[in-house]
Each structure stands twice: as C-alpha cells, then as structure tokens.
Design an enzyme around this catalytic site. Sequence first.
Site, PDB file in Angstrom:
ATOM      1  CG  ASN A 181      -0.348  -0.119   2.514  1.00 54.14           C
ATOM      2  OD1 ASN A 181       0.781  -0.591   2.636  1.00 54.14           O
ATOM      3  ND2 ASN A 181      -1.046   0.292   3.548  1.00 54.14           N
ATOM      4  NE  ARG A 189       7.234   4.106   8.534  1.00 57.70           N
ATOM      5  CZ  ARG A 189       5.901   4.147   8.578  1.00 57.70           C
ATOM      6  NH1 ARG A 189       5.274   5.304   8.548  1.00 57.70           N
ATOM      7  NH2 ARG A 189       5.190   3.038   8.643  1.00 57.70           N
ATOM      8  CD  GLU A 282       2.653   0.056  10.338  1.00 60.26           C
ATOM      9  OE1 GLU A 282       1.460  -0.308  10.498  1.00 60.26           O
ATOM     10  OE2 GLU A 282       3.095   0.474   9.272  1.00 60.26           O
ATOM     11  CB  CYS A 316      -1.649   0.439   8.607  1.00 57.12           C
ATOM     12  SG  CYS A 316      -0.325   1.642   8.499  1.00 57.12           S
ATOM     13  CD  GLU A 491       8.773   1.079  10.595  1.00 63.39           C
ATOM     14  OE1 GLU A 491       9.293  -0.025  10.315  1.00 63.39           O
ATOM     15  OE2 GLU A 491       7.854   1.586   9.916  1.00 63.39           O
TER      16      GLU A 491
END
Length: 511
Positions: A181, A189, A282, A316, A491
């Site tokens: 996505n 990141r 994550e 998310c 992150e």
Amino acid sequence: MAARLLWRLPRPRPRPRPRPSSSGPAPPRLPGSLLRSGGFVGGRWVEAAAAFPVLDPASGAELGRVADCGVAEARAAVRAAWEACPAWSAAPAKERSALLRKWYSLMMENKDDLAKIITAENGKPLKEAQGEILYSASFLDWFAEEGRRIYGDIIPPPVKDKRFLVLKQPVGVAAIITPWNFPSAMITRKVGAALAAGCTVVVKPAEGTPFSALALAELANQAGIPAGVYNVVPSSREQTPAVGEALCTDPLVAKISFTGSTATGKILLHHAAGSVKRVSMELGGHAPFIVFDSADVDRAVAGAVASKYRNSGQTCVCTNRFLVQRKIHDAFVEKFAKAIESELHVGNGFDEETTQGPLINEKAVEKVERHISDAVSKGASILTGGKRHSFGKNFFEPTLLSNVTTKMLCMQEETFGPLAPVIKFDTEAEAVAIANSASVGLAGYFYSQDPAQIWRVAEQLEVGMVGVNEGLLSSVECPFGGVKQSGLGREGSKYGIEEYLEIKYVCFGGL
C-alpha cells in the site's frame, strides 16, 4: 530478463466515465529508465529460474514480469549484506550521511517517474503517489542527519579507578519486509534508519508492487551506495512464505522489520524467535474516529474524508470505526454523505480528477462487500455507495453506513477499503470503551473543542498515535507505531534509528 511492457500513454477519461471494454484498457506506460525486472544482490542485477507477472489493478493488464526470487536468492542476498556490513558499519557517519543525501537527491530528481510506477502497480491516484514519493524521500533526508547524532553516554562511576561508557553500535544485517500500500515509503522509512545506523539490508517487497523497490535499488546504485548494502529480492505470492521464513531464520540476519497484517507478523515472530532476533513490527490497525458534541462538525467531516478515503481506505492508519455523539450525529452523517458524493471521484489513478483508485485486487473488494452485507443484514443502512463501481472489477464506491452496532463485522475487523461505518454513542466513557475494545491499537482520532476532554481522551485511547482535530498524522519527524497487537517498536523520528542499534556497556577499570 527484460520486463515485457506496453508503452501506450494513458489518456484522461472525461466524466462520466464509461465501463471499460471487454478487452480492458491498455496498461499505463512505465518509465524505462528506472524499470528493472531482476533482483538486486551484491550490487548486481540477478535473474531467477522463473518470473512472475505484476498487474495493473485498474485494468488487470500485465505491467511486466519480475524475477521470482526464492530461498536461494534470499540467502545469497543475506550473505552479500553480511559481507558488506563490516565496511559499511566502520565508515564514518558523515560518509554514510552523504550517500543517503545523494540517494535522496536522486529520488527528488526522479520523483515524477517514481510516482508513475506507484500508480501503475498500486493504483492510487497520481497526486497521492507524488505525495508518497516526497514522504518517502524525506526519510532518507531525515536519517542522513540522524545518523550523525548517534550519541553514547559516560556514566559517573562510584569509585575512582573505573570509567563507565555506553556505546551504540549497528545490529548488523536487517531483513526488511514491506507491504504494497506504500511501496516506496515503507522501504525508505526502514532502510533510511538502518543504513544511517550502519546496518546493511535485504528488502523483500510485496509481490504486487516490486517495481518501486527495484527503482529505489537503481537509484541507490547510482548514488554510490556500496555493493551489498542495499539488496532486493522480489518474489511471487507462492514463494513469499518460504522467503520470509528464510530471512527470519538465517543466522546471519540480526534484525527483522516488517509492516503488514497482524496474522503474518505473528508467523514471522515465531520464525525469528528461534534465534532471538531483534524485531520491529508495524501491524494491523482498527482506528476509531470519535466526534464529540463539542466538535466543529465541518472540520470533523473534512478530517473524516481525509482519514478514511486516502488510498481508497487502504492504509493501516485509515479510520475503520466512526463513533459520533448523539447530539450531533445526524448533522455529521448528513454532511459526511454530501462530502463523499461531491468530493470523491472513482477512476484510473492517472486521471487528473480521480481521488479514488482501484483496490489492490478482487479479494480486497470481496472483503468490503462481505462487511457491507453483514452490516445490512443486521440493520445497518447504506447512505451512499454500497456496491462495486462500473469502472472496473477492482473499483468500489465510497460507502457510508449508519445504524451500525458493535456486533457487526465492520466494527470487529479492519476492512481496508472505502467503507465508513458510523455508530452513535451517548457518553465519553462509552466512546472510549468502544474504541479500546479492539485487540489492536495503531492510530486513533477524535474531534473535540473541550480542553479537559482532549487531555483525558488522548491519554486514555489505547493506541500508539492520536490525531486530535486532525485526520492525517504521519510525519517523518514523529514516531510511527502501535500498541497491543498492532506491533513492536517505532519508525521515523529520532526513535526510529534506535531500532537498528545495540547498546554496549564498557567498564574501563584499573585507572
């Protein structure tokens, strides 16, 4: 193996948009200067025994074929990263910083082409893809600076003949497993932090969006990132479980960083546990969006549209549950429905007017349909949308449901699509209890103009990130991550680089 592509430029479609022909529209043109079809291992482009197709989610057409790397290629990439790690770790932070800055500059020079690749393989509107590239590049810029600020400590000793030191050192080889996505930003990141810390990486991109990861590899190579420091092993859906297990169990890998579903994260955690690897996760979210009676309704509606429908609801941190207090419920729902109908336009991501591109595949569409069907069968009302869009099989109308209850699937599972269910509540305590009832806790949002309420709710929400009177909260300067089953670690921000560092205590005696 060269990627097999069709090169016809997409043409904007006037509204209203017709249903595509039975043969489907041609896939978009992809920028050949950045398009790569092989894996990238040890500074070289490598092929595999087979290749897998990458599809345009808007048309279903094949964009190209990519090397289907398996366990052997994954282990070779790990070995290359491991061999490159000592020299990269020993390089002065200033040198690593300069290379990351060069990589950042090349991303900015090629931002338009990188965005086209994202829209082609992911489907998101081109404006969103352009925003992702700016966001993605910013992590390289940020961590290029943070890498020069990895400070240790000197601890005052309790005796005269000793000195206590604390050093921070890179963990080693990091395996980076990323989702479809945000096919560029989720890589930089993680990789920006890892490389700045002195780690080397092996990136396993999502099978649906490998071209973005490979384009970043091409630019990293142009920037002078040394061979073996940044490696990419694309693989098909069939190969992915074995490759994931290989990365998580390889003794040369010291760190796993994964963004994706909670279910997959648990599998990777199990694999990584055997060798007690450092892990960052994550994982899935189920974000609540609470609108209290004191809220500015117009601002809340604007925030709701931004939070819910970005990338067609496929992020998310997208809102999954709307909770609106009784006094303003009807006004909010009415304005929300009007905003959806007037501001959101479904279409091909390359069309200028499009705000809602396709979902990633038909399985994603079917999940949205299942959640709507379940809700309606239990008494929910469809205020707008509710069905597939005529533009194509992966397109779905932005949908708003009212009369929702906590017993419906859409309130219990993350939809990951353009569905906004609204539930009515009476008290602050009730709203917080509903919001915190989920087993996950990534992001949460609420609108209120009561200062005392803002403090209370911000502290009580069981999430890692809170948006107060704001529907978009991601920023390179701020920590990104969740609590409960939404993951481990953070992150971005100054905290993100800590995930790739080990703390070493040195006791210096006999002085």
